[in-house]
Design an enzyme around this catalytic site. Structure first.
Site, PDB file in Angstrom:
ATOM      1  N   CYS A 131       0.848  -1.187   0.000  1.00 17.43           N
ATOM      2  CA  CYS A 131       0.000   0.000   0.000  1.00 17.43           C
ATOM      3  C   CYS A 131       0.885   1.239   0.000  1.00 17.43           C
ATOM      4  CB  CYS A 131      -0.897  -0.006   1.235  1.00 17.43           C
ATOM      5  SG  CYS A 131      -1.972   1.445   1.379  1.00 17.43           S
ATOM      6  N   GLU A 174      -8.654  -0.734  -3.102  1.00 14.47           N
ATOM      7  CA  GLU A 174      -8.983   0.690  -3.167  1.00 14.47           C
ATOM      8  C   GLU A 174     -10.380   0.978  -2.614  1.00 14.47           C
ATOM      9  OE1 GLU A 174      -6.600   2.613  -3.686  1.00 14.47           O
ATOM     10  OE2 GLU A 174      -5.232   1.115  -4.522  1.00 14.47           O
TER      11      GLU A 174
END
Length: 219
Positions: A131, A174
Protein backbone atom coordinates in the site's frame (compact mmCIF):
# COMPACT_ATOMS: atom_id res chain seq x y z
CA UNK A 1 -8.06 -18.37 -14.95
CA UNK A 2 -7.47 -18.04 -18.66
CA UNK A 3 -10.64 -16.15 -19.56
CA UNK A 4 -11.75 -12.71 -18.34
CA UNK A 5 -15.35 -11.56 -18.22
CA UNK A 6 -16.67 -10.86 -21.68
CA UNK A 7 -13.24 -11.05 -23.30
CA UNK A 8 -11.32 -13.59 -25.27
CA UNK A 9 -8.01 -14.49 -23.60
CA UNK A 10 -6.19 -13.26 -26.71
CA UNK A 11 -7.40 -9.65 -26.57
CA UNK A 12 -4.48 -7.72 -25.03
CA UNK A 13 -5.72 -4.22 -25.79
CA UNK A 14 -5.49 -1.62 -23.04
CA UNK A 15 -8.78 -1.12 -21.17
CA UNK A 16 -9.61 2.52 -20.42
CA UNK A 17 -12.64 2.84 -18.14
CA UNK A 18 -13.24 -0.84 -18.89
CA UNK A 19 -13.33 -0.41 -22.67
CA UNK A 20 -10.60 -1.64 -25.06
CA UNK A 21 -8.68 0.97 -27.05
CA UNK A 22 -6.46 0.46 -30.07
CA UNK A 23 -3.49 2.44 -28.74
CA UNK A 24 -2.47 4.11 -25.52
CA UNK A 25 0.58 6.11 -24.38
CA UNK A 26 3.11 4.92 -21.81
CA UNK A 27 1.85 7.53 -19.36
CA UNK A 28 -1.86 8.20 -19.05
CA UNK A 29 -2.81 11.71 -20.28
CA UNK A 30 -3.89 12.51 -16.71
CA UNK A 31 -0.28 12.03 -15.56
CA UNK A 32 0.92 14.68 -17.99
CA UNK A 33 -1.71 17.15 -16.77
CA UNK A 34 -1.57 16.38 -13.08
CA UNK A 35 0.49 17.62 -10.15
CA UNK A 36 1.97 15.36 -7.50
CA UNK A 37 0.35 15.51 -4.07
CA UNK A 38 1.59 14.24 -0.72
CA UNK A 39 0.47 10.69 0.06
CA UNK A 40 -1.07 10.22 3.50
CA UNK A 41 0.41 7.47 5.68
CA UNK A 42 -1.04 5.06 8.21
CA UNK A 43 -1.81 6.89 11.44
CA UNK A 44 -3.52 9.83 9.73
CA UNK A 45 -7.16 10.14 10.66
CA UNK A 46 -8.51 10.55 7.13
CA UNK A 47 -7.45 6.99 6.32
CA UNK A 48 -9.63 5.66 9.12
CA UNK A 49 -13.08 6.98 8.26
CA UNK A 50 -15.60 6.33 5.52
CA UNK A 51 -15.23 8.92 2.78
CA UNK A 52 -18.04 11.16 1.59
CA UNK A 53 -19.84 10.41 -1.66
CA UNK A 54 -19.03 12.47 -4.74
CA UNK A 55 -22.09 14.61 -5.45
CA UNK A 56 -20.75 17.18 -7.92
CA UNK A 57 -19.77 15.72 -11.28
CA UNK A 58 -18.38 17.30 -14.42
CA UNK A 59 -16.49 20.01 -12.53
CA UNK A 60 -12.96 21.28 -13.22
CA UNK A 61 -12.11 20.54 -9.59
CA UNK A 62 -12.99 16.86 -9.90
CA UNK A 63 -11.07 16.53 -13.18
CA UNK A 64 -8.04 18.21 -11.60
CA UNK A 65 -8.17 15.89 -8.61
CA UNK A 66 -8.23 12.83 -10.88
CA UNK A 67 -5.29 14.18 -12.90
CA UNK A 68 -3.34 14.79 -9.70
CA UNK A 69 -4.13 11.33 -8.39
CA UNK A 70 -2.82 9.74 -11.60
CA UNK A 71 0.37 11.79 -11.40
CA UNK A 72 0.83 10.93 -7.73
CA UNK A 73 0.20 7.24 -8.38
CA UNK A 74 2.75 7.26 -11.21
CA UNK A 75 5.63 8.74 -9.21
CA UNK A 76 4.85 6.37 -6.32
CA UNK A 77 4.90 3.39 -8.73
CA UNK A 78 1.44 2.42 -7.58
CA UNK A 79 -1.25 0.24 -9.09
CA UNK A 80 -4.09 2.33 -7.68
CA UNK A 81 -4.72 5.31 -5.43
CA UNK A 82 -7.74 6.43 -3.39
CA UNK A 83 -8.69 10.06 -2.78
CA UNK A 84 -8.11 9.88 0.98
CA UNK A 85 -4.53 8.86 0.18
CA UNK A 86 -4.04 12.41 -1.09
CA UNK A 87 -5.95 13.84 1.88
CA UNK A 88 -9.26 14.34 0.06
CA UNK A 89 -12.43 13.08 1.73
CA UNK A 90 -14.22 11.68 -1.34
CA UNK A 91 -15.23 8.23 -2.57
CA UNK A 92 -12.97 8.15 -5.60
CA UNK A 93 -10.05 6.07 -6.77
CA UNK A 94 -7.88 5.67 -9.85
CA UNK A 95 -5.92 2.75 -11.27
CA UNK A 96 -3.21 2.01 -13.81
CA UNK A 97 -2.36 -1.66 -13.54
CA UNK A 98 -1.35 -4.61 -15.68
CA UNK A 99 -3.19 -7.81 -14.81
CA UNK A 100 -2.10 -11.44 -14.70
CA UNK A 101 -2.72 -11.80 -18.43
CA UNK A 102 -0.65 -8.79 -19.48
CA UNK A 103 -3.63 -6.50 -20.05
CA UNK A 104 -3.25 -2.93 -18.85
CA UNK A 105 -6.25 -1.33 -17.14
CA UNK A 106 -6.51 2.45 -16.66
CA UNK A 107 -9.33 4.44 -15.17
CA UNK A 108 -11.15 6.11 -12.31
CA UNK A 109 -14.41 5.52 -10.47
CA UNK A 110 -16.48 7.54 -8.02
CA UNK A 111 -18.78 6.12 -5.33
CA UNK A 112 -17.70 2.53 -5.96
CA UNK A 113 -19.70 -0.40 -4.63
CA UNK A 114 -18.44 -3.97 -4.94
CA UNK A 115 -20.94 -6.61 -6.04
CA UNK A 116 -21.59 -9.36 -3.54
CA UNK A 117 -20.20 -12.68 -4.78
CA UNK A 118 -22.38 -15.74 -3.99
CA UNK A 119 -20.77 -18.14 -1.54
CA UNK A 120 -20.60 -20.91 -4.15
CA UNK A 121 -18.62 -18.63 -6.49
CA UNK A 122 -16.21 -17.21 -3.90
CA UNK A 123 -12.56 -18.12 -4.40
CA UNK A 124 -9.95 -16.58 -2.15
CA UNK A 125 -6.40 -16.16 -3.38
CA UNK A 126 -3.57 -15.44 -0.96
CA UNK A 127 -0.96 -13.19 -2.56
CA UNK A 128 1.42 -10.43 -1.54
CA UNK A 129 -0.04 -6.95 -1.22
CA UNK A 130 1.33 -3.52 -0.37
CA UNK A 131 0.00 0.00 0.00
CA UNK A 132 1.32 3.46 -0.88
CA UNK A 133 0.12 4.66 2.53
CA UNK A 134 2.14 1.91 4.22
CA UNK A 135 5.40 2.56 2.34
CA UNK A 136 7.73 -0.42 2.17
CA UNK A 137 6.23 -3.66 3.51
CA UNK A 138 4.28 -6.27 1.57
CA UNK A 139 2.24 -8.99 3.22
CA UNK A 140 0.15 -11.94 2.04
CA UNK A 141 -3.54 -11.01 2.12
CA UNK A 142 -6.48 -13.20 1.03
CA UNK A 143 -8.72 -11.56 -1.57
CA UNK A 144 -11.43 -12.75 -3.92
CA UNK A 145 -10.06 -13.61 -7.38
CA UNK A 146 -12.99 -11.84 -9.05
CA UNK A 147 -14.50 -8.38 -8.54
CA UNK A 148 -17.21 -6.27 -10.09
CA UNK A 149 -17.38 -2.66 -8.93
CA UNK A 150 -20.16 -0.23 -9.84
CA UNK A 151 -20.06 3.55 -9.61
CA UNK A 152 -19.83 6.64 -11.80
CA UNK A 153 -17.23 8.36 -13.92
CA UNK A 154 -16.17 11.98 -13.44
CA UNK A 155 -19.11 13.19 -15.53
CA UNK A 156 -21.64 11.18 -13.55
CA UNK A 157 -22.19 8.43 -16.13
CA UNK A 158 -22.79 4.93 -14.70
CA UNK A 159 -19.70 2.73 -14.76
CA UNK A 160 -19.16 -1.00 -14.23
CA UNK A 161 -15.61 -2.34 -13.95
CA UNK A 162 -14.79 -6.05 -13.85
CA UNK A 163 -11.52 -7.60 -12.77
CA UNK A 164 -9.84 -10.93 -12.18
CA UNK A 165 -6.66 -11.79 -10.33
CA UNK A 166 -4.36 -8.88 -9.51
CA UNK A 167 -6.78 -6.31 -10.95
CA UNK A 168 -9.60 -7.71 -8.79
CA UNK A 169 -7.28 -7.36 -5.80
CA UNK A 170 -6.66 -3.71 -6.69
CA UNK A 171 -10.39 -2.96 -6.96
CA UNK A 172 -11.02 -4.50 -3.53
CA UNK A 173 -8.00 -2.78 -1.95
CA UNK A 174 -8.98 0.69 -3.17
CA UNK A 175 -12.65 0.26 -2.25
CA UNK A 176 -11.48 -0.74 1.23
CA UNK A 177 -9.60 2.57 1.47
CA UNK A 178 -12.80 4.52 0.90
CA UNK A 179 -14.43 2.62 3.78
CA UNK A 180 -11.58 3.54 6.12
CA UNK A 181 -9.80 0.18 5.93
CA UNK A 182 -6.16 -0.67 5.18
CA UNK A 183 -4.72 -4.02 4.18
CA UNK A 184 -3.07 -4.04 7.62
CA UNK A 185 -6.52 -4.58 9.11
CA UNK A 186 -6.68 -7.97 7.41
CA UNK A 187 -3.51 -9.17 9.15
CA UNK A 188 -3.05 -10.86 12.50
CA UNK A 189 -1.88 -8.46 15.20
CA UNK A 190 1.70 -9.78 15.26
CA UNK A 191 2.01 -9.54 11.48
CA UNK A 192 0.55 -6.04 11.51
CA UNK A 193 3.08 -4.86 14.09
CA UNK A 194 5.93 -6.39 12.10
CA UNK A 195 4.76 -4.59 8.95
CA UNK A 196 4.65 -1.26 10.80
CA UNK A 197 8.18 -1.77 12.09
CA UNK A 198 9.33 -2.54 8.56
CA UNK A 199 7.61 0.61 7.30
CA UNK A 200 9.38 2.72 9.91
CA UNK A 201 12.72 1.41 8.67
CA UNK A 202 12.02 1.83 4.95
CA UNK A 203 9.71 4.80 4.52
CA UNK A 204 12.40 7.47 4.13
CA UNK A 205 14.00 5.49 1.33
CA UNK A 206 10.60 5.16 -0.34
CA UNK A 207 9.93 8.91 0.00
CA UNK A 208 13.33 9.69 -1.55
CA UNK A 209 12.60 7.38 -4.48
CA UNK A 210 9.23 9.01 -5.09
CA UNK A 211 10.80 12.47 -5.07
CA UNK A 212 13.42 11.35 -7.61
CA UNK A 213 10.76 9.90 -9.91
CA UNK A 214 8.75 13.10 -9.66
CA UNK A 215 11.80 15.06 -10.75
CA UNK A 216 12.33 12.72 -13.71
CA UNK A 217 8.76 13.38 -14.81
CA UNK A 218 9.15 17.13 -14.32
CA UNK A 219 6.65 17.18 -11.47
Amino acid sequence: MAVRFGDTPHDRRVRVQGEPVESYPRYAPEVERGAVRRITVVGEEILRRRCQEVTRFGTPELSRLIDDMFATNQVAEGAGLAANQVDVDLQLFVWDITDDWGVRHVGHIANPVLDEVPAEDRRLVEESEGCLSVPGPYRVVPRLDRSVVRGRDKNGAPLVIEGRGYFARCLQHETDHLRGRLYLDRLAQRERKAALREMADSKEEMFTRRAALATELGK
